[in-house]
Design an enzyme around this catalytic site. Structure first.
Site, PDB file in Angstrom:
ATOM      1  N   GLU A 132      43.019  39.269  68.558  1.00 30.34           N
ATOM      2  CA  GLU A 132      42.461  40.350  67.751  1.00 30.34           C
ATOM      3  C   GLU A 132      43.251  40.459  66.450  1.00 30.34           C
ATOM      4  O   GLU A 132      44.481  40.560  66.468  1.00 30.34           O
ATOM      5  CB  GLU A 132      42.557  41.690  68.482  1.00 30.34           C
ATOM      6  CG  GLU A 132      41.589  41.878  69.615  1.00 30.34           C
ATOM      7  CD  GLU A 132      41.608  43.309  70.146  1.00 30.34           C
ATOM      8  OE1 GLU A 132      40.635  43.690  70.798  1.00 30.34           O
ATOM      9  OE2 GLU A 132      42.591  44.040  69.913  1.00 30.34           O
ATOM     10  N   CYS A 133      42.551  40.453  65.327  1.00 27.23           N
ATOM     11  CA  CYS A 133      43.140  40.678  64.007  1.00 27.23           C
ATOM     12  C   CYS A 133      44.331  39.744  63.789  1.00 27.23           C
ATOM     13  O   CYS A 133      44.140  38.548  63.585  1.00 27.23           O
ATOM     14  CB  CYS A 133      43.533  42.142  63.842  1.00 27.23           C
ATOM     15  SG  CYS A 133      43.811  42.629  62.118  1.00 27.23           S
ATOM     16  N   GLY A 134      45.568  40.252  63.830  1.00 33.04           N
ATOM     17  CA  GLY A 134      46.722  39.381  63.642  1.00 33.04           C
ATOM     18  C   GLY A 134      46.764  38.261  64.662  1.00 33.04           C
ATOM     19  O   GLY A 134      47.142  37.129  64.349  1.00 33.04           O
TER      20      GLY A 134
END
Length: 436
Positions: free
Chosen positions: A327-329
């Site tokens: 997720e994201c990073g």
């Protein structure tokens, strides 16, 4: 029976978090059991709440969660004496289009729980106008009740007297006024976020805030203004399926953005979670059946991640036979390359073809509704997932097959579709709940 109160403000940056932490610690120091919640998609404040109260805090969100989920999460306050819900942004700020049971505004939670609102108002550069703002917030929406006001950052006794008189003339209770006090300001960082675990002196900071607020705010009057509340039994819990039975979860300073209710829902469903640190060059648990890389600050640690051969090779080996999701990073680390703020490109794990750049900064912020085009851990193709996106990184390349069709809160299709390749999947949004 607990006393329930919502802490909100006309805007962000007024002092909601500082006041919430101070009240929570002051009441805890007096022997009361205090439970906090955060309205809206914020990964940071619940950790500060836990530091202040000694009890885990979770998010409640009217755009992404249904009433049953919110009731279930709030019911953890059943054994508390005081329950505080800290708002996000301004009291009525949400998105234009209604979500599951609201727009994500703090006012939704206040009305749903029937808790009065304690407003934090910063009257800097104002006097009587502060009363007009408070009165406007009080009268804007039927069903949202105002308990009163705490003034923050008043300039002088004369300034305080002018604002107090105007508020009292408007029929609005003033519980206290805080002069400027730089020592209790929470620090910020490059994304405007700082985590509780990054603050070595967080306990002292909260204690000082509690002492300062107790000197200037009538804590007993605030407590009397709260609603007597007892939670209703929730018909259902959080609608989140664990991604696997045994989950290897990346957890360190670069991978720390996980909503607490997600981990609790996974454990409640019988899943086991084992953590590992990519920054310490650790590989995921070899007996886990899925690996999950949450968001965080990998762009600050890109050089270390690129140099940690054991982590990268271990993750690649894991992904040969079992699913890995970021997720994201975490999604960025699953990609091929990440360019940091200095323009230096760092090799990532290469499980996806994604290339991102923090040197080309552009804010991506808001709710996301994704319809999966293919399965991802815990969710089947066609599932409708609700989440939130907040990052400054720019996509340089996203060559793999799209994981989902993703819309923002207005219904517009966005480019951050997520990716899938082999056993690896990733998204830029942080999952909050699945539509039932």
């Amino acid at each position: 029976m607990a006393a329930g109160l919502v802490i909100s403000a006309p805007a962000s940056g007024v002092g909601k978090t500082t006041l919430t932490l101070a009240l929570a610690r002051a009441w805890r120091n007096s022997g009361l059991r205090v439970q906090c919640f955060k309205s809206g998609p914020d990964y940071i404040d619940p950790a500060f709440h836990a530091a202040a109260t000694g009890r885990a805090s979770v998010n409640v969100d009217s755009w992404a969660m249904d009433r049953g989920t919110i009731s279930h999460l709030v019911s953890r306050g059943i054994d508390a004496d005081v329950v505080l819900a800290e708002g996000s942004m301004g009291l009525f700020d949400g998105v234009a289009a209604r979500g599951v049971c609201g727009t994500g505004a703090t006012a939704d939670i206040a009305e749903m729980l029937d808790w009065p609102v304690l407003l934090v108002i910063d009257p800097s550069g104002q006097a009587q106008t502060a009363a007009a703002i408070a009165a406007g917030l009080r009268d804007y929406r039927p069903g949202v009740r105002l308990a009163g006001v705490v003034l923050n950052r008043v300039a002088s006794p004369r300034h305080e007297a002018l604002v107090r008189r105007a508020l009292l003339d408007a029929g609005i209770a003033v519980f206290g006024a805080l002069p400027r006090h730089a020592e209790i300001s929470l620090p910020k960082r490059h994304l405007g976020l700082v985590q509780a675990e990054e603050q070595a002196e967080i306990g002292k900071l909260i204690d000082e805030a509690a002492r300062f607020v107790a000197e200037h705010v009538d804590l007993d009057a605030v407590l009397r203004s709260a609603a007597t509340w007892s939670p209703h039994p929730a018909a259902s819990g959080v609608n989140v399926t664990p991604p696997g039975q045994r989950i290897a979860l990346a957890r360190d300073a670069a991978f720390s953005f996980v909503y607490p209710h997600m981990l609790e829902a996974w454990r409640a469903a019988g899943a086991e979670i084992s953590t590992f640190s990519p920054l310490a060059d650790e590989a995921p648990d070899p007996v886990a059946d899925v690996c999950w890389l949450p968001g965080g600050y990998p762009e600050l640690q890109a050089g270390r991640i690129a140099a940690n051969a054991r982590f990268r090779s271990g993750l690649r080996a894991f992904a040969e036979t079992r699913p890995v999701h970021g997720e994201c990073g975490g999604y960025m680390v699953l990609g091929t390359a990440l360019t940091d703020a200095d323009g230096i490109s760092h090799e990532m794990t290469g499980l996806l073809g994604l290339e991102t750049s923090f040197a080309k900064r552009r804010m991506h912020l808001g709710y996301r509704l994704a319809e999966l085009a293919a399965p991802m851990p815990g969710h089947q193709a066609g599932a409708r997932l609700r989440g939130h996106e907040f990052h400054y990184s720019t996509i340089v390349a996203q060559p793999d097959t799209a994981l989902a069709v993703v819309h923002d809160a207005t219904g517009a299709v966005i480019a951050e579709t997520g990716s899938r390749r082999g056993q690896a999947t990733g998204t830029f949004f942080h999952l909050i709940a699945e539509d039932r």
